[in-house]
Design a protein around this motif. Sequence first.
Motif, PDB file in Angstrom:
ATOM      1  N   ILE A  44      -2.171  29.420  37.386  1.00 27.16           N
ATOM      2  CA  ILE A  44      -1.057  28.457  37.322  1.00 27.16           C
ATOM      3  C   ILE A  44      -1.261  27.428  38.436  1.00 27.16           C
TER       4      ILE A  44
ATOM      5  N   PHE B 244       2.533  22.827  31.716  1.00 27.76           N
ATOM      6  CA  PHE B 244       1.612  23.882  31.281  1.00 27.76           C
ATOM      7  C   PHE B 244       0.538  23.360  30.316  1.00 27.76           C
TER       8      PHE B 244
ATOM      9  N   LYS C 236      -2.851  23.331  28.845  1.00 29.59           N
ATOM     10  CA  LYS C 236      -3.774  24.470  28.747  1.00 29.59           C
ATOM     11  C   LYS C 236      -5.209  24.053  29.075  1.00 29.59           C
TER      12      LYS C 236
ATOM     13  N   TRP D 259      -3.238  27.092  33.371  1.00 33.31           N
ATOM     14  CA  TRP D 259      -2.137  26.228  32.920  1.00 33.31           C
ATOM     15  C   TRP D 259      -1.786  25.262  34.031  1.00 33.31           C
TER      16      TRP D 259
ATOM     17  N   ARG E  89       5.981  30.238  32.973  1.00 35.08           N
ATOM     18  CA  ARG E  89       5.345  30.173  31.650  1.00 35.08           C
ATOM     19  C   ARG E  89       5.930  31.172  30.663  1.00 35.08           C
TER      20      ARG E  89
ATOM     21  N   GLY F 293      10.078  30.509  28.900  1.00 31.94           N
ATOM     22  CA  GLY F 293       9.206  29.384  29.243  1.00 31.94           C
ATOM     23  C   GLY F 293       9.957  28.063  29.354  1.00 31.94           C
TER      24      GLY F 293
END
Length: 241
Positions: free
Chosen positions: A106, A161, A163, A175, A210, A215
């Motif tokens: 993260i 987030f 990817k 993320w 997340r 989320g």
Amino acid sequence: MKMYSRFFVVPALIAGLQAASAGDITGKVTLNGNPPPDQVNDLIKADPNCGPLHKDVVKIQFYVVDANKGLKDTIITLKGVAGKSTGEAAPAVVLDQTGCIYTPTILALQTGQKLVVKNPDPVMHTVHPAPNPDSGNKEVNKSQMPNGPDISFTFANPERFLKIKCDVHPWMLSWVTVVDNPYFAITGADGSFKIANVPPGKYTIEATHRKASGGKPVTKEIEVTAAGATADFSLDGPKAQ
Ligand SMILES: [Cu+2]
């Protein structure tokens, strides 16, 4: 009498400066409920190149929680400060690939701020940012040889987030949250955070994990003064939702 006037003028000046000066936002995020057990990463174990790089069982952790329910890896952002990115001048954020695992999983950075991806592995990876198409950020896919040179990316638009994946190793995921201002934080191992030097004013502050609370951002209204502000959050674990 001159001495007296000097003593009175200086405190008055300091008080005037503080009224207009920035403050720090501090707080803590805790998880309401219990995190699910970590999953064993069977794919990495079975991989002929990546499996032997690990002596211990590799686990996938969606929730990292300490003994006091402090929730790590929650992104803290502010509304009302858009379009103030200092990303081009900010130091690069590093994403490492060791043992075919992204570290950290993260991250957060600003628009225009460099993300430098390193590959100290004896394994080829692809670094494949796959943004949400609505964000306007570009999808890119680059190969990175074993111990190959660093690869850099920048993202033009805010996104939650975003990817990053590896097309060789499907378990490799990271993320990246992209914000367009310098006022953000990621909670540490005890769930605490600090956003320094926030201009005084009223803000909506958002905590987004997340997985926790589905989320989705959990918000609070705060007012930042020279004395700062505090904002604590309780996010729901899977059983509390
Ligand atoms: Cu890979």
